[in-house]
Scaffold this motif. Structure first.
Motif, PDB file in Angstrom:
ATOM      1  N   LYS A 105       5.261  -5.694  -2.474  1.00 56.26           N
ATOM      2  CA  LYS A 105       4.937  -4.325  -2.852  1.00 56.26           C
ATOM      3  C   LYS A 105       4.356  -4.323  -4.264  1.00 56.26           C
ATOM      4  O   LYS A 105       4.936  -4.913  -5.187  1.00 56.26           O
ATOM      5  N   VAL A 106       3.213  -3.672  -4.444  1.00 59.59           N
ATOM      6  CA  VAL A 106       2.532  -3.656  -5.736  1.00 59.59           C
ATOM      7  C   VAL A 106       2.196  -2.218  -6.119  1.00 59.59           C
ATOM      8  O   VAL A 106       1.673  -1.450  -5.309  1.00 59.59           O
ATOM      9  N   VAL A 107       2.525  -1.854  -7.362  1.00 58.17           N
ATOM     10  CA  VAL A 107       2.167  -0.532  -7.887  1.00 58.17           C
ATOM     11  C   VAL A 107       1.567  -0.716  -9.279  1.00 58.17           C
ATOM     12  O   VAL A 107       1.866  -1.683  -9.970  1.00 58.17           O
ATOM     13  N   ALA A 108       0.706   0.233  -9.680  1.00 58.82           N
ATOM     14  CA  ALA A 108       0.041   0.126 -10.989  1.00 58.82           C
ATOM     15  C   ALA A 108       0.001   1.478 -11.662  1.00 58.82           C
ATOM     16  O   ALA A 108       0.012   2.536 -11.015  1.00 58.82           O
ATOM     17  N   ILE A 109      -0.080   1.441 -12.977  1.00 60.98           N
ATOM     18  CA  ILE A 109      -0.089   2.660 -13.781  1.00 60.98           C
ATOM     19  C   ILE A 109      -1.414   3.394 -13.662  1.00 60.98           C
ATOM     20  O   ILE A 109      -2.482   2.779 -13.513  1.00 60.98           O
ATOM     21  N   ASP A 110      -1.342   4.709 -13.711  1.00 60.39           N
ATOM     22  CA  ASP A 110      -2.523   5.552 -13.876  1.00 60.39           C
ATOM     23  C   ASP A 110      -2.555   5.949 -15.345  1.00 60.39           C
ATOM     24  O   ASP A 110      -1.754   6.760 -15.797  1.00 60.39           O
ATOM     25  N   ARG A 137       7.198   5.846 -15.918  1.00 63.71           N
ATOM     26  CA  ARG A 137       8.215   6.209 -14.924  1.00 63.71           C
ATOM     27  C   ARG A 137       7.584   6.432 -13.552  1.00 63.71           C
ATOM     28  O   ARG A 137       8.176   6.081 -12.526  1.00 63.71           O
ATOM     29  N   GLU A 138       6.377   6.988 -13.529  1.00 72.24           N
ATOM     30  CA  GLU A 138       5.699   7.238 -12.255  1.00 72.24           C
ATOM     31  C   GLU A 138       5.413   5.950 -11.494  1.00 72.24           C
ATOM     32  O   GLU A 138       5.374   5.938 -10.260  1.00 72.24           O
TER      33      GLU A 138
END
Length: 332
Positions: A105-110, A137-138
């Protein structure tokens, strides 16, 4: 669940991750968190909950695609369930790609780049943007981890062996440097601020890094004004001294953020940049930002552009008396 969190620079941005990661770890004690950052930033994470560890690296050891692949493999990627990219630069994008290929699972900052660009030249009229701590936090919300920002400061978590004797109402820090000229208050005027505070009975500690800054700060020393640049044994010593100050006067710089996470109120001086971009220190309010409301501010998001007028009027219009008056207002 084991999450790898990556943020390599700048020091102030890394310091701003501390309240978020600390809150995340406290809220989810069964989640393991490994922070990947530059080696000399690792002291920022030394007072974390036990489910947080920090891996510090020298980026020069991992240059180019082949270097990044070596970095990825050195991390033992199989131990992680997810990768949180809170930096979004070429290095972390490569790591994102590799973790994604491995089915993690990969998430990145906006980062809100378009919003920040729209702020340029409109600081007087555009509403304040989302704080960076909220953007961090998002990212974790994208992993299904929602949590309140419960972190206050590091003082309750300092070890018994640390010098944690509490803040002294007569101790003030001044950190007069920043990464770019557009964020540095004229040094001769900041020296006047130090002298005026010393004349009022305060003890002033001067913070800086590197040979050039140390040399300048040494020349400011007098009764009541002392340079601690390079004298505290590294970042840990600086953080511990910051925890004892009653106030830190700084630019829009890493010292502002480090003092804030150590529980010290900050008075920040802003020029080419603007606190509305989301870069105020942890728990800092706009009334502790010394700035001029002039139409050209901010002229850039990070303060790295030349002044269109050639005089940095945003900084030169601020008098030492204004800074001292705001200092005594906050201390009272």
């Amino acid at each position: 669940m084991h999450i790898l969190v990556a943020r390599f620079s700048a020091m102030g941005d890394v310091a701003m991750t501390v309240p978020v990661i600390h809150s995340l770890a406290a809220h989810y004690p069964d989640v393991r968190i490994t922070v990947l950052t530059r080696r000399h930033f690792t002291p920022l994470f030394q007072w974390m909950p036990s489910n947080v560890q920090c891996v510090g690296i020298n980026l020069n050891d991992f240059k180019g695609v082949f270097g990044l692949e070596r970095l990825y493999r050195s991390l033992d990627p199989g131990q992680f369930d997810a990768f949180a990219d809170i930096h979004d630069v070429l290095r972390t994008k490569y790591l994102r790609m590799r973790f994604r290929i491995d089915g993690k699972k990969v998430v990145a900052i906006d980062k809100g780049r378009a919003e920040k660009k729209a702020l340029i030249g409109n600081g007087m009229t555009v509403p304040a943007l989302k704080p960076m701590t909220e953007r961090y936090r998002e990212v974790f919300r994208g992993l299904g981890l929602d949590f309140p920002l419960t972190f206050t400061d590091m003082k309750p978590f300092l070890k018994v062996s640390d010098d944690n004797s509490g803040a002294d109402s007569r101790l003030i820090g001044i950190a007069p440097f920043a990464a770019h000229e557009g964020k540095i208050y004229p040094l001769d005027r900041m020296r006047q601020v130090a002298d005026m505070l010393a004349d009022r009975g305060y003890r002033v500690y001067l913070f800086g890094a590197g040979e050039k800054e140390s040399e300048i700060l040494e020349s400011w020393q007098r009764e009541g004004v002392e340079s601690v640049a390079g004298k505290l044994g590294g970042l840990t010593g600086e953080l511990l001294l910051m925890s004892r100050l009653s106030l830190m006067i700084s630019m829009d710089s890493s010292n502002m953020h480090m003092a804030a996470i150590m529980g010290t109120p900050t008075l920040s001086v802003w020029g080419a940049t603007h606190p509305k971009a989301g870069f105020l220190a942890w728990r800092q309010s706009l009334d502790s930002a010394v700035q001029l409301d002039i139409p050209c501010r901010p002229c850039s998001v990070y303060g790295n552009k030349p002044c269109q007028f050639g005089d940095f009027r945003c900084l030169n219009g601020i008098t030492p008396e204004m800074i001292v008056a705001n200092t005594e207002r906050l201390l009272s």
